[in-house]
Design a protein around this motif. Structure first.
Motif: not given
Length: 443
Positions: A253-277
């Protein structure tokens, strides 16, 4: 679990100040030790998994550590809620030490299931590193919370940046002891976790979270002849926070909260994908004698980008706004993928790409976490933050799994391209205007 102390000045006694100062010194020291333990293992984890099980499985092994950190946060937080910060941090580090020992045994026996179990438990070290930041603000004055939390972040930076450069030394020393190649860093990690746990177990007294609860209880029901707040013998039962489903309902019910979670998750996803390999990429073009040294240098620069500039990122988040820094972080992630993906076997250019990757992660993490925290009601904030950490961990784990298969069948440039594509939807989400304050946000 931080307690908001807004009592008159007389409650913040010199005893509380000294406890907080002592707590910060201990956390600073153990964060350095724990950071060394976590990062020295991560630096060679993909290489060791590749030697034991192949490139495709290397990503799965790396993801086990990420999943372990995410899942272990749940029982560790439960222990802290009932018994305080000290036992929770000690248990997390102890589990990480057991994981390090199991990885060494897996390297000796070349048994893949044992490697996965060891990496899963190894995530306890990461869980302890993350939870320590909350312990830094349990007794902090409201005006100093940011600075004192950033001090612990800096401590993590010191250990994490230095650790990869010790990997080659640890490997040389333990190879002489008869351990298999690349197993030595995990043995050193286990020792570091045990040392951090021992320091906390013996010296983190009184517990900052339990002390904060006693202070809150004393403020809520003061008596004329009450003893000093730091010694009030009040037995406080931990509040039962809303569960994950309730937290998810609030986030929906909170668009700003959804954006906050998405930013944390997507940033971590991209970082781990490239860094791990990236260590595997370096291993494709360098001899074994040089690869650990180069991995240490490149990952040190990457981790410096992640943590060293976090105070500046936090200042920009307050100065320019949350969404602006999230967008800047996404831009840096895209630039990192472009630079690293086109670097070929040119190590300096690859290093630049990894630094940009760390800076982009810092932008999405700091701004996203700040936006999330201020966009939900205070009574469900801890549960929502826990939900964010869980989603972040699962996103990183999925990235690590997929990255290994993409690396084997399509190569590093394709991996960076797919990582960049994954970050693009966050731009559209961040450009949508959203409210940034919770309905009941305290003034």
């Amino acid at each position: 679990m931080a307690t908001d102390l807004t009592a008159p000045r007389t409650v913040a006694s010199p005893d509380v100040t000294s406890i907080q100062r002592r707590t910060l010194r201990l956390l600073f020291a153990t964060q350095i030790i724990g950071g060394v333990g976590v990062t020295i293992g991560i630096a060679v984890g993909a290489l060791l998994a590749t030697r034991i099980a192949g490139t495709a499985v290397a990503g799965v092994a790396q993801s086990a550590g990420v999943v372990g950190a995410a899942l272990l946060a749940v029982p560790v937080t439960r222990i802290m809620a009932r018994h305080g910060r000290r036992p929770g941090l000690v248990v997390a580090y102890a589990v990480g030490a057991v994981g390090g020992v199991l990885v060494v045994l897996a390297a000796a026996t070349r048994w893949v299931p044992l490697l996965f179990l060891g990496m899963l438990l190894f995530g306890g070290g990461t869980a302890a590193n993350l939870q320590a930041r909350y312990a830094a603000v349990d007794l902090a004055e409201p005006a100093r919370r940011g600075r004192q939390l950033s001090l612990i972040v800096w401590a993590t930076t010191i250990g994490a940046v230095a650790a990869p450069n010790f990997a080659a030394l640890a490997d040389r020393v333990t190879t002489g002891w008869g351990l298999p190649p690349l197993a030595g860093p995990f043995a050193f990690s286990a020792v570091a976790f045990v040392l951090a746990a021992a320091v906390l177990l013996g010296l983190l007294r009184p517990d900052p979270l339990l002390t904060a609860r006693r202070l809150a209880a004393a403020v809520a029901s003061p008596t004329r002849d009450a003893p000093p707040p730091t010694t009030v013998p009040v037995k406080v039962r931990a509040p039962r926070d809303a569960g994950m489903w309730a937290a998810w309902s609030v986030v929906r019910g909170q668009p700003a909260a959804r954006l906050g979670i998405a930013a944390v998750a997507v940033g971590h996803l991209v970082m781990v994908a490239v860094m791990a390999m990236t260590p595997v990429r370096l291993g494709e073009s360098h001899a074994d004698a040089d690869v650990l040294r180069l991995v240490g240098i490149v990952l040190s620069l990457h981790i410096a980008g992640m943590y060293a500039f976090s105070p500046v990122v936090g200042w920009l988040t307050d100065r320019l706004g949350r969404r602006a820094v999230i967008l800047g972080g996404v831009g840096l992630l895209l630039a990192a993928c472009a630079v690293a993906g086109t670097a070929g076997h040119h190590t300096p250019r690859l290093s630049v790409g990894l630094v940009l990757l760390g800076l982009g992660w810092s932008g999405t993490m700091v701004a996203g976490s700040t936006l999330l925290s201020e966009s939900v009601p205070a009574d469900v904030r801890p549960s929502v933050q826990g939900l964010s950490d869980l989603i972040m961990g699962l996103a990183g784990a999925a990235a690590a799994v997929v990255s290994g298969f993409v690396m084997q069948f399509a190569g590093y440039p394709v991996l960076t391209l797919l990582a960049a594509v994954a970050a693009v939807p966050l731009v559209a989400l961040a450009l949508r205007p959203v409210p940034t304050r919770a309905p009941d946000e305290e003034g």
